[in-house]
Design a protein around this motif. Structure first.
Motif, PDB file in Angstrom:
ATOM      1  N   LEU A  76       4.041  75.637  43.408  1.00  0.00           N
ATOM      2  CA  LEU A  76       3.488  76.640  42.475  1.00  0.00           C
ATOM      3  C   LEU A  76       4.030  75.955  40.882  1.00  0.00           C
ATOM      4  O   LEU A  76       5.040  75.438  40.696  1.00  0.00           O
ATOM      5  CB  LEU A  76       4.244  77.812  42.311  1.00  0.00           C
ATOM      6  N   LYS A  77       2.914  75.824  40.190  1.00  0.00           N
ATOM      7  CA  LYS A  77       3.163  75.212  38.780  1.00  0.00           C
ATOM      8  C   LYS A  77       2.754  76.167  37.560  1.00  0.00           C
ATOM      9  O   LYS A  77       1.922  76.926  37.862  1.00  0.00           O
ATOM     10  CB  LYS A  77       2.254  73.980  38.476  1.00  0.00           C
ATOM     11  N   PHE A  78       3.920  76.420  36.643  1.00  0.00           N
ATOM     12  CA  PHE A  78       3.415  77.347  35.518  1.00  0.00           C
ATOM     13  C   PHE A  78       3.502  76.538  34.154  1.00  0.00           C
ATOM     14  O   PHE A  78       4.446  75.818  33.976  1.00  0.00           O
ATOM     15  CB  PHE A  78       4.650  78.233  35.451  1.00  0.00           C
ATOM     16  N   SER A 227       2.504  68.112  33.380  1.00  0.00           N
ATOM     17  CA  SER A 227       3.138  68.838  34.392  1.00  0.00           C
ATOM     18  C   SER A 227       2.415  69.241  35.781  1.00  0.00           C
ATOM     19  O   SER A 227       2.603  69.405  36.948  1.00  0.00           O
ATOM     20  CB  SER A 227       3.637  70.027  33.812  1.00  0.00           C
ATOM     21  N   ASP A 228       0.980  69.275  35.551  1.00  0.00           N
ATOM     22  CA  ASP A 228       0.114  69.573  36.614  1.00  0.00           C
ATOM     23  C   ASP A 228       0.233  68.429  37.826  1.00  0.00           C
ATOM     24  O   ASP A 228       0.190  68.567  38.617  1.00  0.00           O
ATOM     25  CB  ASP A 228      -1.495  69.516  36.239  1.00  0.00           C
ATOM     26  N   THR A 229       0.190  67.067  37.069  1.00  0.00           N
ATOM     27  CA  THR A 229       0.667  66.168  37.862  1.00  0.00           C
ATOM     28  C   THR A 229       1.501  66.032  38.594  1.00  0.00           C
ATOM     29  O   THR A 229       1.609  65.506  39.960  1.00  0.00           O
ATOM     30  CB  THR A 229       0.081  64.600  37.065  1.00  0.00           C
ATOM     31  N   ALA A 282     -11.717  69.944  29.327  1.00  0.00           N
ATOM     32  CA  ALA A 282     -10.938  71.192  29.686  1.00  0.00           C
ATOM     33  C   ALA A 282      -9.641  71.061  30.475  1.00  0.00           C
ATOM     34  O   ALA A 282      -9.478  70.641  31.212  1.00  0.00           O
ATOM     35  CB  ALA A 282     -11.975  71.755  30.712  1.00  0.00           C
ATOM     36  N   GLN A 283      -8.533  71.319  29.580  1.00  0.00           N
ATOM     37  CA  GLN A 283      -7.257  70.979  29.861  1.00  0.00           C
ATOM     38  C   GLN A 283      -6.723  71.836  30.792  1.00  0.00           C
ATOM     39  O   GLN A 283      -5.348  71.720  31.103  1.00  0.00           O
ATOM     40  CB  GLN A 283      -6.380  70.737  28.496  1.00  0.00           C
ATOM     41  N   VAL A 284      -7.415  73.040  31.214  1.00  0.00           N
ATOM     42  CA  VAL A 284      -6.681  73.686  32.206  1.00  0.00           C
ATOM     43  C   VAL A 284      -6.295  73.152  33.513  1.00  0.00           C
ATOM     44  O   VAL A 284      -5.283  73.593  33.996  1.00  0.00           O
ATOM     45  CB  VAL A 284      -7.983  74.874  32.590  1.00  0.00           C
TER      46      VAL A 284
HETATM   47 MG    MG Z   1      -1.903  72.301  30.715  1.00  0.00          MG
END
Ligand code: MG
Ligand code: ADP
Ligand code: ASP
Length: 318
Positions: A76-78, A227-229, A282-284
């Motif tokens: 999980l990433k926050f 952090s997504d990566t 879109a940086q989402v």
């Molecule tokens: Mg972000």
């Protein structure tokens, strides 16, 4: 590009490369990666070889054997929006606590709110002419990586207060090895044996996003939004089939829902559709995370930390 320049780049990167130039584009092929960019490469080569547009180099280029326990692990990433203050961190911990009832959990956390921007501003104040050369990239990475270090420790403290066996780790401590490209490092490898060992005494591993340690021992960062990566790289390395990206909106929309009032909510997208959105700004979800998920066939689920009833947006090949 001359043969000499190709050799110079090759030597500096310690990788055998070949360079081919066609129609104003240079393609360099190495053992692990392929780089393409326009011929202004030549000017940059003289100053900082291989500090090129790294857009086409790969994160986690070599597959590892999945852990035998991979289907018992959730990743999980926050993002920074989800850990902006302690009140929000408590919401994050509610989600983690509920998932940890049935699985071991790897949690990746970004820096709180605008911390990275604040650190960046401080660094720029230390440089006489920030617009000209900018702060030294090694020092800048060491500084920026501290943002995530604060949030992982706070999340772990809150989880431990609930009696959950949680521990926090920097990128280096969890064995995320990157190349040497400060401020835009690529993940080379992750020590999954270490992760397996850490799960013996812990149920939740809280990992600082956006950072790693280079092969020559320096703290590196992966680039803004990285952090997504980190999360997708960890999921891919341990062999998970899914990674949940928690943010402050219900999922992916046709346009930024904070800007476009009647943006359409999308329950599902293909990797390519999401890549197109990421490239459009879109940086989402970080584009590199989508690319990595696509290469490993790993499903992304974008969800709202503050609206767990909403299933979010599924991103995969279908
Ligand atoms: Mg972000
Ligand atoms: P996090 O802190 O969780 O990483 P980000 O700020 O990086 O969050 O990304 C979430 C933000 O992305 C949302 O608040 C939203 O304003 C913005 N955004 C831009 N484009 C989109 C889109 N197409 N769909 C959803 N959110 C979008
Ligand atoms: N904290 C970093 C940034 O602001 C990384 C991330 O949030 O993903 O870019």
């Amino acid at each position: 590009m001359s043969t000499d320049q190709a050799t110079q780049i090759s030597n500096l990167n310690n990788r055998p490369l070949t360079a081919v130039q066609t129609d104003g584009m240079v393609t360099m092929q190495g053992r692990h990666w392929v780089l393409r960019r326009r011929t202004n490469i030549q000017r940059r080569c003289h100053t900082q070889a291989l500090n090129l547009d790294y857009k086409y180099a790969y994160d986690l280029p070599e597959r590892r054997q999945p852990l035998s326990s991979a289907d018992q692990i959730a990743v999980l990433k926050f993002g920074g929006t989800s850990v902006k203050n302690i009140g929000r961190i408590r919401h994050v911990c509610d989600v983690i606590e509920s998932v940890s009832k049935s699985k071991k959990v790897i949690v990746v956390v970004s820096a709180m709110g605008d911390t990275t921007d604040t650190l960046l501003k401080l660094a720029n104040q230390c440089v006489t002419e920030p617009g000209v050369s900018g702060p030294d990239v090694r020092e800048l990475d060491l500084l920026l990586a501290t943002g995530e270090q604060v949030s992982v420790a706070l999340v772990a403290l809150c989880l431990r207060d609930r009696g959950i066996r949680a521990r926090s780790f920097t990128g280096s401590q969890i064995g995320i090895v990157t190349d040497n490209q400060h401020s835009c490092a690529r993940v080379r490898d992750i020590d999954t044996d270490l992760i397996e060992d850490l799960f013996v005494d812990n149920d939740v591993l809280v990992v600082a996003g956006f950072q790693g340690i280079s092969e020559n021992g320096s703290v590196t960062t992966l680039g803004r939004g990285g952090s997504d990566t980190t999360a997708v790289a960890l999921a891919a390395a341990v062999g998970c089939k899914r990674c949940d990206i928690y943010t402050d909106v219900d999922g992916v929309y046709s346009a930024d829902p904070n800007v476009v009032e009647n943006a359409e909510f999308l329950t599902a997208l293909t990797y390519d559709e999401m890549l197109e959105k990421a490239q459009g700004g879109a940086q989402v979800v970080h584009g590199r995370a989508v690319d990595l998920a696509k290469r490993y066939g790993l499903r992304l689920q974008v969800r709202n930390t503050f609206n767990p009833q909403c299933g979010g947006t599924q991103i995969d090949c279908a």
